[in-house]
Design a protein around this motif. Sequence first.
Motif, PDB file in Angstrom:
ATOM      1  N   UNK A  31       0.783  -1.109  -0.076  1.00 51.87           N
ATOM      2  CA  UNK A  31      -0.043  -0.010  -0.168  1.00 51.87           C
ATOM      3  C   UNK A  31       0.809   1.224   0.134  1.00 51.87           C
ATOM      4  N   UNK A  32       0.317   2.497  -0.649  1.00 49.22           N
ATOM      5  CA  UNK A  32       1.332   3.487  -0.844  1.00 49.22           C
ATOM      6  C   UNK A  32       1.836   4.110   0.475  1.00 49.22           C
ATOM      7  N   UNK A  33       0.936   3.875   1.912  1.00 45.57           N
ATOM      8  CA  UNK A  33       1.254   4.333   2.994  1.00 45.57           C
ATOM      9  C   UNK A  33       1.860   3.411   3.912  1.00 45.57           C
ATOM     10  N   UNK A  34       2.459   1.975   3.242  1.00 42.00           N
ATOM     11  CA  UNK A  34       2.792   0.970   4.287  1.00 42.00           C
ATOM     12  C   UNK A  34       4.105   0.264   3.565  1.00 42.00           C
ATOM     13  N   UNK A  35       5.062   0.920   3.314  1.00 43.62           N
ATOM     14  CA  UNK A  35       6.000   0.073   2.742  1.00 43.62           C
ATOM     15  C   UNK A  35       7.543   0.156   3.514  1.00 43.62           C
ATOM     16  N   UNK A  36       7.312   0.665   4.620  1.00 40.22           N
ATOM     17  CA  UNK A  36       8.343   0.821   5.460  1.00 40.22           C
ATOM     18  C   UNK A  36       9.246  -0.569   6.021  1.00 40.22           C
ATOM     19  N   UNK A  37       8.280  -1.461   6.080  1.00 42.27           N
ATOM     20  CA  UNK A  37       8.710  -2.788   6.480  1.00 42.27           C
ATOM     21  C   UNK A  37       9.022  -3.891   5.465  1.00 42.27           C
ATOM     22  N   UNK A  38       9.151  -3.664   4.171  1.00 44.14           N
ATOM     23  CA  UNK A  38       9.284  -4.413   2.878  1.00 44.14           C
ATOM     24  C   UNK A  38      10.449  -5.234   3.526  1.00 44.14           C
ATOM     25  N   UNK A  39      10.043  -6.691   3.136  1.00 43.92           N
ATOM     26  CA  UNK A  39      10.947  -7.691   3.200  1.00 43.92           C
ATOM     27  C   UNK A  39      11.802  -7.646   1.879  1.00 43.92           C
ATOM     28  N   UNK A 348      -4.515  -3.771  -7.774  1.00 41.37           N
ATOM     29  CA  UNK A 348      -4.817  -2.521  -7.887  1.00 41.37           C
ATOM     30  C   UNK A 348      -4.687  -1.412  -6.808  1.00 41.37           C
ATOM     31  N   UNK A 349      -4.301  -0.356  -6.955  1.00 41.16           N
ATOM     32  CA  UNK A 349      -4.072   0.767  -5.935  1.00 41.16           C
ATOM     33  C   UNK A 349      -3.015   0.562  -4.975  1.00 41.16           C
ATOM     34  N   UNK A 350      -2.368  -0.663  -5.377  1.00 43.88           N
ATOM     35  CA  UNK A 350      -1.118  -0.898  -4.722  1.00 43.88           C
ATOM     36  C   UNK A 350       0.195  -0.386  -5.378  1.00 43.88           C
ATOM     37  N   UNK A 351       1.533  -0.384  -4.781  1.00 42.49           N
ATOM     38  CA  UNK A 351       2.514  -0.260  -5.390  1.00 42.49           C
ATOM     39  C   UNK A 351       3.473  -1.528  -5.611  1.00 42.49           C
ATOM     40  N   UNK A 352       4.035  -1.687  -6.755  1.00 41.54           N
ATOM     41  CA  UNK A 352       4.637  -2.908  -7.096  1.00 41.54           C
ATOM     42  C   UNK A 352       6.061  -3.235  -6.125  1.00 41.54           C
ATOM     43  N   UNK A 353       6.411  -4.197  -5.722  1.00 44.60           N
ATOM     44  CA  UNK A 353       7.447  -4.542  -4.783  1.00 44.60           C
ATOM     45  C   UNK A 353       8.835  -3.970  -5.148  1.00 44.60           C
ATOM     46  N   UNK A 354       9.251  -3.232  -3.956  1.00 46.21           N
ATOM     47  CA  UNK A 354      10.499  -2.583  -4.244  1.00 46.21           C
ATOM     48  C   UNK A 354      10.564  -1.541  -5.246  1.00 46.21           C
ATOM     49  N   UNK A 355      10.064  -1.561  -6.196  1.00 41.35           N
ATOM     50  CA  UNK A 355      10.358  -0.394  -7.045  1.00 41.35           C
ATOM     51  C   UNK A 355       9.205   0.709  -6.942  1.00 41.35           C
ATOM     52  N   UNK A 356       8.112   0.282  -6.323  1.00 43.49           N
ATOM     53  CA  UNK A 356       7.003   1.414  -6.144  1.00 43.49           C
ATOM     54  C   UNK A 356       6.433   1.975  -7.131  1.00 43.49           C
ATOM     55  N   UNK A 357       6.099   1.303  -8.182  1.00 44.31           N
ATOM     56  CA  UNK A 357       5.394   1.860  -9.299  1.00 44.31           C
ATOM     57  C   UNK A 357       3.862   1.537  -9.043  1.00 44.31           C
ATOM     58  N   UNK A 358       3.003   2.550  -9.106  1.00 43.80           N
ATOM     59  CA  UNK A 358       1.408   2.296  -8.833  1.00 43.80           C
ATOM     60  C   UNK A 358       1.070   1.410  -9.820  1.00 43.80           C
TER      61      UNK A 358
END
Length: 408
Positions: A31-39, A348-358
Amino acid sequence: MSATSRCRVCAGSLAEFFDFGRQPLSDAFVRPDDFADEFFVRLAVGICESCTMVQLMEEIPRDRMFHEDYPYVSSGSAVMRAHFEKLARRLLATELTGEDPFVVELGCNDGVMLKAIADAGVRHLGVEPSGGVAEMAHAKGIRVRKDFFEETTARDILATDGRADVIYAANTLCHIPYIESILRGVTALLAPTGVFVFEDPYFSEIVERTSFDQIYDEHFYFFTVRAVQAMAARFDLELVDVERLPVHGGEVRYTLAHAGARTPTAAVAELLADENKRNLAAMPTLKGFARNVERIRDDLVALLRDLRDDGKRVVGYGATAKSATVTNYCGIGPELVPFVCDTTVAKQGKLTPGSHIPVREPSAFAEPYPDYALLFAWNHAEEIMAKERAFREAGGKWILYVPEVHVV
């Protein structure tokens, strides 16, 4: 997460031949506001110097990849639906003709293959750890066990249902590092004259086409005839048939049986000879593959930058799992590709892993059409291009990067 220098099949030494660097979980759309803890994991690949099995150097915990929100749905492609239905008809005609036959599918996903088996009135069981797609299969009338398949699972199924005439897995076996437990379970559960049929990306095809994006966290093993033959023998199984498949960028369907139960077809020796001719397991071949990957990265990034500098608009098409390898290894983000369209609602509505493309819905592709579309779902190119004929008619062009960077 654990790194190893030993083969997970035979404990031989692993020789690393490529490192894609720091990579996210390929299906962990955020989610756009929730990628601080990406693995993230170091995505490196090596080959066993003993049995030649190609595999990742680090293992990711299975529950991080396959869980309630796992987004991939097997029946999302018309081509794949037809593929699985055709396979089901073949099994019904050739392997499931006896009295009260029984089929077990490992990783049945949404039940697209087993639906045809169930409709024929054949006893079946899908074993699927990802809850969301397991529920989809159940809703179709498929008998599903929500679980990971391993030796204990197989013995439990054996006690309640008896031996299986067919055990099948599509794009599943290559995902499972603990292969010993899987194959011990197959050996225990499989009927004396039964077959274990599985299909997965073919490493020879990956090398030949430089389809490096087939290498991502969920794909732990990359099978060849030589490696599968050696693996099967360790568990009193025998490789008795192989068939090359055009789906997913090039796969092989392997058929295993109890050792001595069936006579191997000529196709096994033929494909093995082809691998030997190509020196597929030789380090110079693998290093050549590595150089080709680096060349594609450089060419793709240069093209995207040139198009951006020329004021051209590029949109991604298909937020696939394998696109995570491309975007993160190549350093492609929203500044080069502002968004990617995908039919999967859960993405949909999320960001791609790591690269954060909508990730946006398919309708965004034509609002308005971009100048270029970067086709991450290149393995479905024919189906997609036919569907998006209006894009071409409006002057749009497709960018592909397999087997090399080119514009259609």
